[in-house]
Scaffold this active site. Structure first.
Site, PDB file in Angstrom:
ATOM      1  N   GLU A   1      55.876-151.297 104.964  1.00 16.28           N
ATOM      2  CA  GLU A   1      55.398-150.032 104.413  1.00 16.28           C
ATOM      3  C   GLU A   1      54.035-150.229 103.762  1.00 16.28           C
ATOM      4  O   GLU A   1      53.959-150.665 102.596  1.00 16.28           O
ATOM      5  CB  GLU A   1      56.369-149.513 103.347  1.00 16.28           C
ATOM      6  CG  GLU A   1      57.757-149.235 103.860  1.00 16.28           C
ATOM      7  CD  GLU A   1      58.454-148.189 102.995  1.00 16.28           C
ATOM      8  OE1 GLU A   1      58.820-147.148 103.542  1.00 16.28           O
ATOM      9  OE2 GLU A   1      58.584-148.397 101.792  1.00 16.28           O
TER      10      GLU A   1
ATOM     11  N   GLY B   1      53.681-141.493 101.237  1.00  9.25           N
ATOM     12  CA  GLY B   1      53.530-140.188 100.589  1.00  9.25           C
ATOM     13  C   GLY B   1      52.132-139.609 100.678  1.00  9.25           C
ATOM     14  O   GLY B   1      51.824-138.641  99.976  1.00  9.25           O
TER      15      GLY B   1
ATOM     16  N   ASN C   1      64.883-142.451 102.430  1.00 12.47           N
ATOM     17  CA  ASN C   1      64.793-142.851 101.022  1.00 12.47           C
ATOM     18  C   ASN C   1      64.482-141.607 100.202  1.00 12.47           C
ATOM     19  O   ASN C   1      63.359-141.107 100.233  1.00 12.47           O
ATOM     20  CB  ASN C   1      63.674-143.903 100.867  1.00 12.47           C
ATOM     21  CG  ASN C   1      63.381-144.234  99.414  1.00 12.47           C
ATOM     22  OD1 ASN C   1      64.187-143.930  98.527  1.00 12.47           O
ATOM     23  ND2 ASN C   1      62.236-144.859  99.165  1.00 12.47           N
TER      24      ASN C   1
ATOM     25  N   HIS D   1      60.902-152.097  97.160  1.00 14.59           N
ATOM     26  CA  HIS D   1      60.046-150.955  97.514  1.00 14.59           C
ATOM     27  C   HIS D   1      58.768-151.037  96.692  1.00 14.59           C
ATOM     28  O   HIS D   1      58.796-151.445  95.520  1.00 14.59           O
ATOM     29  CB  HIS D   1      60.782-149.643  97.239  1.00 14.59           C
ATOM     30  CG  HIS D   1      60.081-148.455  97.820  1.00 14.59           C
ATOM     31  ND1 HIS D   1      58.976-147.892  97.226  1.00 14.59           N
ATOM     32  CD2 HIS D   1      60.299-147.748  98.955  1.00 14.59           C
ATOM     33  CE1 HIS D   1      58.553-146.875  97.967  1.00 14.59           C
ATOM     34  NE2 HIS D   1      59.345-146.764  99.027  1.00 14.59           N
TER      35      HIS D   1
ATOM     36  N   LYS E   1      64.346-141.339  97.057  1.00 14.00           N
ATOM     37  CA  LYS E   1      63.677-141.641  95.780  1.00 14.00           C
ATOM     38  C   LYS E   1      64.382-140.879  94.640  1.00 14.00           C
ATOM     39  O   LYS E   1      65.584-140.692  94.696  1.00 14.00           O
ATOM     40  CB  LYS E   1      62.189-141.311  95.861  1.00 14.00           C
ATOM     41  CG  LYS E   1      61.538-141.862  97.129  1.00 14.00           C
ATOM     42  CD  LYS E   1      60.062-141.772  97.095  1.00 14.00           C
ATOM     43  CE  LYS E   1      59.506-142.150  98.477  1.00 14.00           C
ATOM     44  NZ  LYS E   1      58.125-142.521  98.407  1.00 14.00           N
TER      45      LYS E   1
ATOM     46  N   GLU F   1      57.144-148.893  95.174  1.00 16.20           N
ATOM     47  CA  GLU F   1      57.194-148.155  93.902  1.00 16.20           C
ATOM     48  C   GLU F   1      57.909-148.972  92.825  1.00 16.20           C
ATOM     49  O   GLU F   1      57.581-148.882  91.650  1.00 16.20           O
ATOM     50  CB  GLU F   1      57.864-146.784  94.116  1.00 16.20           C
ATOM     51  CG  GLU F   1      56.911-145.841  94.858  1.00 16.20           C
ATOM     52  CD  GLU F   1      57.574-144.755  95.695  1.00 16.20           C
ATOM     53  OE1 GLU F   1      58.785-144.516  95.532  1.00 16.20           O
ATOM     54  OE2 GLU F   1      56.864-144.163  96.529  1.00 16.20           O
TER      55      GLU F   1
ATOM     56  N   SER G   1      54.724-142.172 105.586  1.00 18.46           N
ATOM     57  CA  SER G   1      54.342-140.893 106.196  1.00 18.46           C
ATOM     58  C   SER G   1      54.842-140.730 107.625  1.00 18.46           C
ATOM     59  O   SER G   1      54.146-140.146 108.470  1.00 18.46           O
ATOM     60  CB  SER G   1      52.821-140.697 106.121  1.00 18.46           C
ATOM     61  OG  SER G   1      52.420-140.624 104.767  1.00 18.46           O
TER      62      SER G   1
HETATM   63  C1  PEP Z   1      58.949-144.497 101.332  1.00 26.58           C
HETATM   64  O1  PEP Z   1      58.849-144.192 100.151  1.00 26.58           O
HETATM   65  O2  PEP Z   1      59.663-145.457 101.658  1.00 26.58           O
HETATM   66  C2  PEP Z   1      58.227-143.689 102.322  1.00 26.58           C
HETATM   67  C3  PEP Z   1      58.071-144.170 103.501  1.00 26.58           C
HETATM   68  O3  PEP Z   1      57.768-142.480 101.876  1.00 26.58           O
HETATM   69  P1  PEP Z   1      57.013-141.349 102.778  1.00 26.58           P
HETATM   70  O4  PEP Z   1      57.757-141.272 104.105  1.00 26.58           O
HETATM   71  O5  PEP Z   1      57.152-140.097 102.007  1.00 26.58           O
HETATM   72  O6  PEP Z   1      55.626-141.813 102.985  1.00 26.58           O
END
Ligand code: PEP
Length: 251
Positions: free
Chosen positions: A169, A175, A12, A99, A14, A101, A214
């Protein structure tokens, strides 16, 4: 991982990526081709501006593409939005919906996420439906019930003839460099699997459940070894070919 399910690793990007980023895709495609092709489904979800070009670059290496969100309607007066049909037209095969976000920044509810998942199916694509608890909810001991409620509200009842992918998630892991313990991931993925099987029977048993938050080269193999983890949704580490390749190779 569950042996009979083909794992899926999705990147992803973003709101990151311009023409220059296509160099990383070219590098990743080369690494995958040198290694004889990926042993799992590999999806990159770039900004919509790069979808077509990324498809052209990456198709021969087995990489497919996805959108990061879509509007529930197929077309209309929705300035700035993009529909699942448009993503399909640009060559996408998957679309991330719900998601955290989007849920936070755009106040998206489970009902809206479900409408988006249905729109993705209508366009002939596969939704990657995201769920996950906040840190406060986990600290309060509510992680399992929060995710169960999100699943109940975000998944369409009828997806006969279609496929869905779930991404667990934890919001606090996205992040931040922090991840749940393997036991916490296993507990959540087992609960999601049980929920899917109760609601959808064999289709629920065959549904891919990704872990996201992460995931990086140093923890991917440990996470991907956990039962009922059928792949990963990767943010930051999907932007660099070497890191994303290392995660794909950990499958
Ligand atoms: C995400 O935004 O779906 C995600 C998993 O981000 P990160 O791997 O950077 O934590």
């Amino acid at each position: 991982m569950t042996a009979q399910i083909t794992p899926l690793i999705a990147g992803n990007w973003k709101m990151n990526g311009t023409t220059a980023s296509l160099g990383e895709v070219q590098k990743l495609a080369g690494l995958l081709t040198q290694g004889g092709g990926p042993r799992c489904t590999v999806v990159i979800c770039p900004p919509a501006t790069l979808l077509e070009r990324l498809n052209e670059l990456a198709a021969s290496s087995g990489i497919v593409t996805g959108g990061q969100d879509c509007h529930p309607a197929p077309s209309g007066a929705h300035t700035g939005d993009i529909s699942a049909q448009m993503l399909a037209d640009a060559g996408a095969q998957y679309v991330i919906v719900g998601h955290s976000e989007r849920r936070t920044d755009h106040h998206e509810t489970d009902d809206l996420v479900q409408l988006k998942a249905l729109a993705v199916h209508s366009a002939g694509l596969v939704p990657i439906i995201c769920v996950g608890e906040t840190e406060d909810q986990r600290d309060a001991g509510d992680a399992l019930s929060v995710v169960a409620a999100q699943l109940a509200g975000s998944l369409p009842d009828d997806w006969t003839g279609h496929e869905i992918v779930i991404a667990y998630e934890p919001v606090w892991a996205i992040g931040t460099g922090r991840t749940p313990t393997p036991a916490e991931i296993a507990e959540m993925h087992d609960a999601i699997r049980a929920d899917l099987e109760t609601r959808f029977g064999e289709r629920g048993a065959a549904t891919r459940i990704l872990y996201g938050g992460s995931m990086k080269p140093s923890n991917a193999s440990q996470i991907l070894r956990i039962g009922n983890v059928n792949g990963g949704l990767v943010g930051g580490a999907s932007l660099l070919a070497n890191d994303f390749h290392a995660i794909i190779s950990a499958v």
